[in-house]
Every structure is written in C-alpha cells, then in structure tokens.
Design an enzyme around this catalytic site. Structure first.
Site, short mmCIF file in Angstrom:
data_model
loop_
_atom_site.label_atom_id
_atom_site.label_comp_id
_atom_site.label_asym_id
_atom_site.label_seq_id
_atom_site.Cartn_x
_atom_site.Cartn_y
_atom_site.Cartn_z
N ALA A 243 0.81 -0.97 -0.22
CA ALA A 243 -0.13 0.54 -0.04
C ALA A 243 1.46 1.06 -0.29
O ALA A 243 2.23 1.22 0.18
CB ALA A 243 -1.19 -0.24 0.95
N HIS A 244 0.52 2.37 -0.10
CA HIS A 244 1.10 3.25 -0.19
C HIS A 244 1.60 4.11 0.84
O HIS A 244 1.71 4.01 1.93
CB HIS A 244 -0.36 4.98 -0.58
CG HIS A 244 -0.87 4.72 0.98
ND1 HIS A 244 -0.99 6.15 2.14
CD2 HIS A 244 -2.41 4.42 0.75
CE1 HIS A 244 -2.04 5.20 2.33
NE2 HIS A 244 -2.82 4.82 1.96
N ASN A 245 3.12 4.69 0.69
CA ASN A 245 4.25 5.03 1.32
C ASN A 245 4.67 3.61 2.50
O ASN A 245 5.57 4.16 3.04
CB ASN A 245 3.30 6.13 2.21
CG ASN A 245 3.59 7.67 1.76
OD1 ASN A 245 1.38 7.76 1.03
ND2 ASN A 245 4.05 8.36 1.60
#
EC number: 2.3.1.191
Length: 330
Positions: A243-245
């Site tokens: 997922a993001h980051n």
C-alpha cells in the site's frame, strides 16, 4: 532439447560424484515423478525413502545425507541441494519468447520518450511522454508505461503490466504478468456532512530498486506524497498488496496473498509468510519473520519471529496452541 552427462552436470555443481550413470539427462523432476532420463533432488532425510522406488538416473543430495547408490544410478553430494537445483534448472531453462522485430509496429511510443540500446517492445505496448527506458529493457506485448517513468537497464516486464506515471524502476528487475505499479493509494475520509466519502489525492510515486522481482497480479500503490519504496533485491510473490507510502528494505520476501497496509516499514531481510497482513504505520525491523496467516498489529523487533492473529512471539503462540489443544480434549 538439451541433454547432459552426469559428469557435465557435476562440472557445473562441483560436488562429490558417487556412482555413475551412462544415461543422458534431459531434465530435472520430482523424486516420485522422475523417469530414467531425469535428475532429481533430495534435500531432507524424509525424502530418502522415495529414492529406492524413483526411476531417476541421478540425484543431487545434501552432503549430510547417507544414501547408497546402485550400479546404474549416480549421486552428487552438495552443501545445499536447493541451491544446486537452481543451477540445474538454469541449465535446462528454455529460451524466452522470440521477438520477430525489436519494436513491433503496433506499439505506440511517444516522440519524447527515450529508448535505450537493445530494447524490445512487443505488440500493442504503450510508452508515454518523457518515459526513459534503459538499455536492454524488454516490454512484452500489452505493457503500458505512462508518462515520465524511468526504467533501468535489462529490466523485463511481462504482458498486462501497467506502470503509472512518474515511477522509477531499477535495473535487472522482473515484473510478471498483470503487475500494477503506481495505482492510486487507498485514501478516503468521511465528508463533512457525513453522507459520503472524500477521495484523498495520491500525488507521490513508486520507487523500485535493482534486482527486484514481482509476481503476477501484485500491486504496489503510489504514495499519498513522497514515495512508496521497494528496496534492492526484494522478491514479491503473486497476489501481494503493497500500500501507499510503505517502505521495504533490501532483500525482503513477501509470499502470496500477503499485504502491507499504508505506511508500513520493513527493515532489510524481512520475511512475510503467505496470507499475512500488516497493520498500517507498523515497523518490522531487519531480519524478522512473520508466519503465514498472521496479523501484525504492532512493531516487531529485529530478528524476531511472530505468529498468529494477532501476531506474537512464535514460541509463546505455539505454547498457547498446545494448551488449547489439551483443553479441547478434556
């Protein structure tokens, strides 16, 4: 079809050859499925019992195992049969699909893109504005690489993969079929009136290091801001979500159906078992292992092995399972 003598194979492995066979070896195979023209592998004592009934003409075995050869079959003793197997598989690895032309006429390549020496671009590929492909990049048919993406030398991208805008991909990577790199991270918040959801823009990108391999149908989402990062040498199985980051250190392994929620940090050499899930904003430090099917809800110390749902020290969890089993029998 390639074939080798037992001596030629041992020249590659540099093991201890015991016994002999005159049979030409035409490929590797599992113990119980092997025919007389196959070489097989024995890496554990529990498989020794199958050697007597196997039709294989030769076996590669760990040097700590004791197996008697017979008059027509050979053994090659090595330190690690699994690593030796990788070398043999490489010997018999069939060639990759052939490109009749380096750049297929149906490929759409923006005039501002830069294509390195020796690149191959298959049918119906799309290469967007200001994309940079290093030397020797291979895009199999139906790959999309969107604007301002950079791909390093000798990276191979299989059909159906989509790499979104502004991503940075290292050299010598392999992306298998239908990988998604740089899709929007999953970011929503309730609206002020409480009657809907507001999408949070995801304006970052994905940075992937060198020698990374990503399995089919896996996803690495772009960051909300800054970058989602996959470190050098990471190996990611099929159907994995990053997922993001999230940030992965070097040489991490993620098995199939596992997933990282947003802003997870993995140190170097972390192993995530199949179907394990990692809560957002969690840090798993270098050398830690997460058992298959586990749910990690808090930070994991370096070198620690955790197991269960919620995940805890593997030894403690195994003790709990033993106690529960005893209670169930009462």
């Amino acid at each position: 079809m390639a074939s080798y003598t037992i001596q030629e194979i041992n020249d590659v492995l540099k093991g201890e050859l015991i016994g002999n066979t005159t049979q030409k070896i035409e490929g590797p195979e599992q113990l119980q499925s092997a025919e007389c023209n196959h070489i097989t592998f024995i890496g554990s004592s529990k498989y020794i019992k199958h050697w007597a009934d196997s039709k294989a003409c030769a076996a590669i075995i760990n040097d700590n195992l004791i197996i008697e050869p017979d008059n027509t079959r050979a053994l090659i003793k090595v330190k690690n049969a699994d690593l030796a197997m990788a070398k043999i598989l490489e010997l018999f690895n069939p060639p990759a699909p052939v490109f009749d032309t380096d750049i297929h006429p149906t490929a759409v390549i923006h005039e501002t893109s830069t294509i390195g020496k020796g690149c191959k671009i298959g049918a119906n590929c799309y290469v967007g504005k200001d994309v940079e492909l290093g030397d020797g990049v291979i895009l199999y048919p139906n790959v999309c690489v969107f604007d301002e993406t950079i791909i390093g030398n000798n990276t191979t991208i299989w059909s159906g993969t989509v790499i979104r805008e502004r991503c940075i991909i290292g050299s010598h990577c392999i992306f298998h079929t239908n990988v998604s790199i740089g899709a929007d991270g999953f970011g929503y918040r309730p609206s002020d009136d409480g009657r809907g959801l507001v999408k949070i823009p995801q304006i970052g990108n994905v940075i992937i290091g060198h020698y990374v391999e990503i399995g089919a149908n896996s996803c690495v989402d772009r960051a909300k801001f800054s970058s989602t990062i996959v470190g050098d040498g990471c190996k990611i199985d099929n159907l994995v979500q990053i997922a993001h980051n999230s940030i992965m250190g070097r040489s991490c392994i993620m098995a199939g159906h596992s997933g990282l929620a947003g802003s997870v940090t993995l140190g170097d050499g972390v192993i995530i078992g199949g179907s394990a899930s990692i809560k957002d904003h969690t840090t798993i430090h270098s050398g830690a292992t997460v058992g298959a099917g586990s749910g990690v809800v808090g930070d994991v110390a370096a070198g620690k092995t955790v197991l269960g749902y919620p995940a805890q020290d593997a030894r403690d969890m195994l003790k709990q399972w033993v106690v529960m089993r005893k209670l169930a029998k009462k």
